[in-house]
Each structure stands twice: as structure tokens, then as C-alpha cells.
Design a protein around this motif. Structure first.
Motif, mmCIF file in Angstrom:
data_model
loop_
_atom_site.group_PDB
_atom_site.id
_atom_site.type_symbol
_atom_site.label_atom_id
_atom_site.label_comp_id
_atom_site.label_asym_id
_atom_site.label_seq_id
_atom_site.Cartn_x
_atom_site.Cartn_y
_atom_site.Cartn_z
ATOM 1 N N HIS A 68 0.660 -1.217 0.061
ATOM 2 C CA HIS A 68 -0.133 0.139 0.264
ATOM 3 C C HIS A 68 0.373 1.456 0.074
ATOM 4 O O HIS A 68 2.308 1.752 -0.043
ATOM 5 N N HIS A 70 1.543 4.352 1.883
ATOM 6 C CA HIS A 70 1.445 4.383 2.988
ATOM 7 C C HIS A 70 3.342 5.085 2.900
ATOM 8 O O HIS A 70 3.942 3.636 2.888
ATOM 9 N N ASP A 72 5.803 4.980 4.707
ATOM 10 C CA ASP A 72 6.912 3.789 5.145
ATOM 11 C C ASP A 72 6.711 2.683 4.490
ATOM 12 O O ASP A 72 7.966 2.322 4.466
ATOM 13 N N HIS A 73 5.822 2.494 2.898
ATOM 14 C CA HIS A 73 6.289 1.575 2.875
ATOM 15 C C HIS A 73 6.327 1.444 1.155
ATOM 16 O O HIS A 73 6.813 0.566 0.105
ATOM 17 N N HIS A 153 -6.355 -2.411 5.799
ATOM 18 C CA HIS A 153 -6.105 -0.987 6.511
ATOM 19 C C HIS A 153 -6.690 -0.219 6.199
ATOM 20 O O HIS A 153 -7.414 0.265 5.477
ATOM 21 N N ASP A 174 0.486 -4.273 6.309
ATOM 22 C CA ASP A 174 -0.108 -3.673 7.528
ATOM 23 C C ASP A 174 -1.776 -4.099 7.431
ATOM 24 O O ASP A 174 -2.135 -4.592 6.593
ATOM 25 N N HIS A 232 -3.056 -2.247 12.398
ATOM 26 C CA HIS A 232 -2.680 -2.508 12.243
ATOM 27 C C HIS A 232 -2.799 -4.177 13.871
ATOM 28 O O HIS A 232 -3.885 -3.707 14.230
HETATM 29 ZN ZN LIG Z 1 -0.333 1.701 6.428
#
Ligand SMILES: [Zn+2]
Ligand SMILES: [Zn+2]
Lengths: 295, 283
Positions: A68, A70, A72-73, A153, A174, A232
Motif C-alpha cells: 500500500h 502509506h 513507510d512502505h 487497513h 499492514d 495494525h
Molecule cells: Zn500503513
């Protein structure tokens, strides 16, 4: 052959420093290798140290699957060095944004806009290809197959299963198991429970029997209630999933950025103590940067 | 009809939802602690939001391997946040006027749709369907007249003439629409529903709610929606511009083993359910 190496195991934001040296501070990235292919799951900051190791393989072809979008990915993607070198081929796969209708390309190329990054997408020398995936679509990569299932998520998030011969692994990205939005005495409570059970089954069916499950385990059980709805998992939900799906090895990942190595090991041990080993249980591990595992 | 269809399909993507639900969605979602079940309830009471969200969750963006037949189902399968953001994106398109340019009173229309939905669900339960399936009856009732709002919004002059023709000549709205537009709201709604890849039973409800004779295979949802549509007009709850009918089609009365008045009088909770629908849209 199916082998993977964690390149980033941290959730939400990179957290380098003396307290996270052992498990690592980079955000999500998993390098997966078959005999001839390189598959990368997520492009958090961990994709940068991975890319440092790839020069000897140039020109290379690799397949990057985004769970996905977001931060941090995907944060490491503009620093994925193979994209800057002619002769390389980088294929990027992911879901579509149903609200805007944008595919993975539109979402990711925004990262390379002038205000955010000095090099424009058009200036990348490698051959880039974007592929938007629908649920359950099978992608064949050499002798491996990658399939996906929609997880839960606050964004469209695909969990990916990589299969090669008789070996397989599943990464959730996530994920928080859906919970009932009704109160037990509401008319619609049971109906909603039924939908949840049906959805859970559709995920478990795909994960069932994999050799390795890599699962979002951001929270301890004590932390979870305050973070319910954030998307999460917790140690309890991850252990339950691993047991239900009958996996052989289970790696907990998406470690909280504020969790020191010492604390991480403590909450891990606490969770194992609270869930004493049952027959048929998988081996449980904490995902650790640079750790490799051959299935 | 094909030409009309093509034009309308594109316009409908931009069609706003009903004022009450647009306001509620914007208000609720600006609070961080918005209760998910309240938001779901608002969407479930607006035919436009309902249709658009079912369309999206059944579309190729998700390519889901199963049909999503209700908002609750959608919440579990594509996630609460996605449903919430879809609702917000619809709410920010504006809102339908209270009285459309065609002279169709949107509040009355909404009551008619909600009333049909509630009664269809009661009838479904009475035929012994599970709570899961009963939702399909509600959704079928809510969306059965979706074609009318589309005509009223995008072909207001023709629709106004059709509505007047019903009053002056006493013909059914379907006939009047066919004369003025070349197709009726059931055909249009059915085509849109097909195009949107809505669940099959729902397409049938929309397409055939005025023509039970077309349907050979016995379809419980359709029969309940047909009966509910007639009953809701009988009790004069809301209005969607059509004539009051005083009998059930044969197949429908055979299904329940009784004629209209008997059926109508035998529904316990009828007034209570309609009052709930009324109260909800007046909040
Ligand atoms: Zn996420
Ligand atoms: Zn994350």
C-alpha cells in the motif's frame, strides 16, 4: 529455491540509533530471491541498503510489489538505485486508489515531482513499468507466482503470497483484523459478525499452509485497545492467525518506532509466555534487518 | 435508448446525493471519533450514495472475487476507511436540489424509496429469509426507482412532461416516460445497474419492478419489492410521481397467498418501520 532477507522491519517511520541497532531502524522492505528472480516486497527506507548490494547484478530485472502507498512502505523508492542506471528493468506492482481511480503509477510518480525530489520520472534511465493489480490476480515471475488478497487497513492494502515450487511465503503488509462496528445488542451485530467471518476465511484460505508468514505485529495486547482502528495487528492477533492458517514459521514485523531492541525482545517474550506452545505451533521470530531465511 | 443510455451513464458519475445525507456525512466525518455504524446508517438511507458505493466496490478497481451486496458487506471487504472516503467524495460533489427541476419532490421520493425498502425487508423476513439475505430486500427497495432521479436530474423537461401526463391522462409513469423519453425509469435504472456491475438480483429488482410478467424464474426479492412498492403508495407514505395501484400482480399475490389489502393489513410493525424511516431523514 525461495529465500528472503529483511531489509527493513520498522513501522511508521525510520528509527535509527543506538537503541535499535540489533533489529534495525529502516521501514518495510523484504528481498525475496528465487533461483533467477529478484522480487521485492515494499519500498520503505530498507530498499536503499538493499540497492547498495545490487551493483554486481547490473543490468538486472526486478519486481517490486507495493502492499500500500502509506509513506513507510514507499519512502525508499526514489532512492532505489537500479532505476537510475540504463539497462535495468524495474517493474512496480500495486493496487489502485478506488477514490481517485489512480493506478499505482500516478500515486508513485507524485513522489518524483519537482517539489519533492530533484530527478523527474522522465529522467530515470532504467526501463520502468507499472502494473495495477486487482484482487487475486496471479503474476508469474520465472518459476515463481505472486498472488494477492485485500487486507484490512485504512488504505487499499494487498497481502502478497509468493510461491515457488513447493515453497511459499505470505506477507500481510499492514493489517488489522476487521472488528464489529455494532454493539452486541444491536440488530445488525450478528450479520456483521458473519461478514467478518467470511472475510477472515477468504484471507486464511490463501495463507493456509505457507512455510513462512510475515505479519504486521505493531502492538502489544496492552497497547492495542488505544490503537484499535489504526490498521495494525497485535501479538495475539498474529499468533491466532499463524495458528489458524497452520504456517510453519511466523515472523513478527512492523515494529513500533519507539520500541528499543531490549523492549522489543521483552514484549516478544511476554507474548510467547502468554501463548504457551501448542502442538502444531509454528516457530515464532522477531523480524530483524539483514536476517536471511531459506525455505 | 442506447444513445440516451450512453449520455446518462457519463452524467450519473457526477450526480450528487440527497441533501440530508450529504450534510450528515460531512458533519460526521469532520469529527475524528465518528461512529462507523452511524455513518453506515446514513449511506444505507440514501439511494444515490448506496448505488455509487456498491458500484465502486463491485468495480474492477477492486476486482473482488465476490459480489458486494450491502454497505456493511463493503465495510468488511474493502475496509471502513475506504467506504468513509467514498462517502466523503460523493458528499463533496454537492447535493440534489430539494425539488428537482422536473418538479419531483426529492424528500417525497426519498420517503417512497425508504418506505419500499423497509416494507420489502419485512416481507422478506416473513418469507423466512435470513438476516443476511433480508439486506438484499432492503437494498432492492431502496434502489428500485433510481432511474427516476436520474431522469429528473438530467432530462428535467421530458420528465416534467411525463409527470404531468400521469396527472392529466391517468397513465402510468412508465407509459408516460416511454412517450416522452423513449424508455422508462425501470429500463434506465436496470441498464445503469448492469453497467455498474451491481449484484444480479438487484439489477432484476430495478429493471423489472413494473413488469413481473418478464420474469419467469421465481425471484423472491423482486416479488417483495413489487408488493412493497404498491403497499407504500397505498398507505401514502412519500411519493415518486406514480399512480396508486389497487391490486398485486397475480404471481405476487400467489407468492404470499393473499390479495393486496389482506397482505397490507397483515404486516405487523408496518407503521413502526415507516415511522423510523420518516424520523431518520428528518433528523
Ligand atoms: Zn500503513
Ligand atoms: Zn506501515
Amino acid at each position: 529455491m525461495l529465500k528472503f532477507t529483511f531489509r527493513g522491519v520498522r513501522g511508521s517511520i525510520a528509527s535509527p540509533g543506538p537503541k535499535t541497532v540489533k533489529y534495525g531502524g529502516n521501514t518495510t522492505c523484504i528481498e525475496v530471491r528465487t533461483d533467477n528472480e529478484l522480487i521485492i516486497l515494499d519500498a520503505g527506507t530498507g530498499i536503499f541498503p538493499l540497492s547498495q548490494t545490487l551493483f554486481p547484478e547490473f543490468p538486472l530485472t526486478c519486481h517490486v510489489f507495493i502492499t500500500h502507498t502509506h509513506w513507510d512502505h514507499i519512502q525508499g523508492l526514489p532512492f532505489f538505485i537500479p532505476m537510475f542506471v540504463a539497462g535495468n528493468r524495474v517493474k512496480i506492482y500495486g493496487g489502485q486508489d478506488p477514490i481517485t481511480g489512480n493506478g499505482v503509477q500516478e500515486v508513485l510518480s507524485r513522489q518524483l515531482e519537482y517539489a519533492f525530489f530533484p530527478i523527474r520520472e522522465a529522467e530515470l534511465s532504467a526501463e520502468l513499468e507499472y502494473i495495477s493489480l486487482s484482487e487475486n490476480q496471479v503474476v508469474n515471475i520465472g518459476d515463481a507466482q505472486v498472488t494477492n488478497v485485500l487486507m484490512n487497513h485504512p488504505a487499499i492494502n494487498y497481502g502478497y503470497k509468493v510461491t515457488c515450487g513447493d515453497k511459499s511465503l505470505f506477507f500481510t503488509g499492514d493489517h488489522e483484523w476487521a472488528y464489529n462496528i455494532y454493539d452486541p445488542d444491536d440488530d445488525d451485530y450478528q450479520l456483521f459478525e458473519d461478514h467478518i467471518a467470511q472475510k477472515r476465511k477468504s484471507i486464511i484460505d490463501i495463507v493456509r499452509g505457507v512455510d513462512v508468514l510475515i505479519v504486521d505485529t505493531a502492538y502489544t495486547d496492552d497497547e492495542y485497545p488505544a490503537k484499535k482502528g489504526w490498521g495494525h495487528g497485535s501479538f495475539s492477533s498474529s499468533i491466532a492467525m499463524a495458528r489458524e492458517a497452520g504456517v510453519k514459521h511466523c515472523f513478527f514485523t512492523h515494529h513500533e518506532p519507539t520500541r528499543s531492541d531490549e523492549k522489543l525482545e521483552k514484549v516478544f517474550q511476554d507474548a510467547l509466555d502468554e501463548h504457551p506452545n501448542q502442538s502444531g505451533d509454528p516457530e515464532f521470530y522477531l523480524a530483524q534487518e539483514e536476517f536471511s531465511f531459506e525455505l | 435508448m442506447d444513445d440516451i443510455h450512453q449520455q446518462l451513464v457519463q452524467m450519473v458519475d457526477k450526480m450528487p446525493a440527497f441533501p440530508g445525507s450529504v450534510n450528515k456525512v460531512l458533519q460526521m466525518t469532520s469529527a475524528i471519533d465518528c461512529a462507523p455504524k452511524d455513518l453506515v446508517q446514513v449511506i444505507e438511507h440514501d439511494p444515490v450514495m448506496m448505488a455509487k458505493i456498491l458500484k465502486l466496490v463491485n468495480s474492477a478497481y477492486f476486482g473482488l472475487s465476490r459480489e458486494i451486496t450491502s454497505i456493511k458487506h463493503g465495510v468488511v471487504f474493502v475496509g471502513l476507511n475506504t467506504i468513509k472516503n467514498l462517502a466523503i467524495s460523493i458528499a463533496t460533489m454537492g447535493m440534489l436540489p430539494k425539488t428537482g427541476p422536473a418538479g419531483l419532490d426529492m424528500n417525497e421520493f426519498l420517503l417512497h424509496s425508504l418506505g419500499t425498502a423497509s416494507i420489502a425487508k419485512l416481507l422478506g423476513k416473513r418469507l423466512g429469509v435470513t438476516p443476511d439475505k433480508a439486506t438484499d430486500y432492503f437494498v432492492g427497495g431502496l434502489l428500485h426507482d433510481i432511474g427516476k432521479v436520474v431522469f429528473a436530474q438530467f432530462m428535467p423537461q421530458e420528465m416534467e412532461r411525463a409527470l404531468k401526463r400521469v396527472e392529466s391522462e391517468g397513465v402510468s409513469l412508465s407509459i408516460a416516460e416511454t412517450i416522452e423519453i423513449g424508455a422508462d425509469h425501470a429500463q434506465l435504472g436496470g441498464m445503469l445497474a448492469e453497467k455498474w456491475q451491481l449484484p444480479h438480483a438487484l439489477v432484476t429488482c430495478i429493471k423489472e419492478h413494473h413488469s413481473p410478467e418478464l420474469n419467469n424464474d421465481s425471484n423472491k426479492v423482486l416479488d417483495c419489492v413489487i408488493a412493497a412498492n404498491i403497499i407504500v403508495k397505498q398507505v401514502e407514505f412519500g411519493s415518486a410521481g406514480n399512480l396508486i395501484e389497487d391490486r398485486l400482480p397475480d404471481r405476487v399475490s400467489a407468492r404470499f397467498g393473499m390479495e393486496l389489502y389482506e397482505l397490507q393489513n397483515s404486516i405487523r410493525d408496518l407503521d413502526e418501520e415507516l415511522e423510523k424511516a420518516n424520523a431518520f431523514i428528518r433528523i
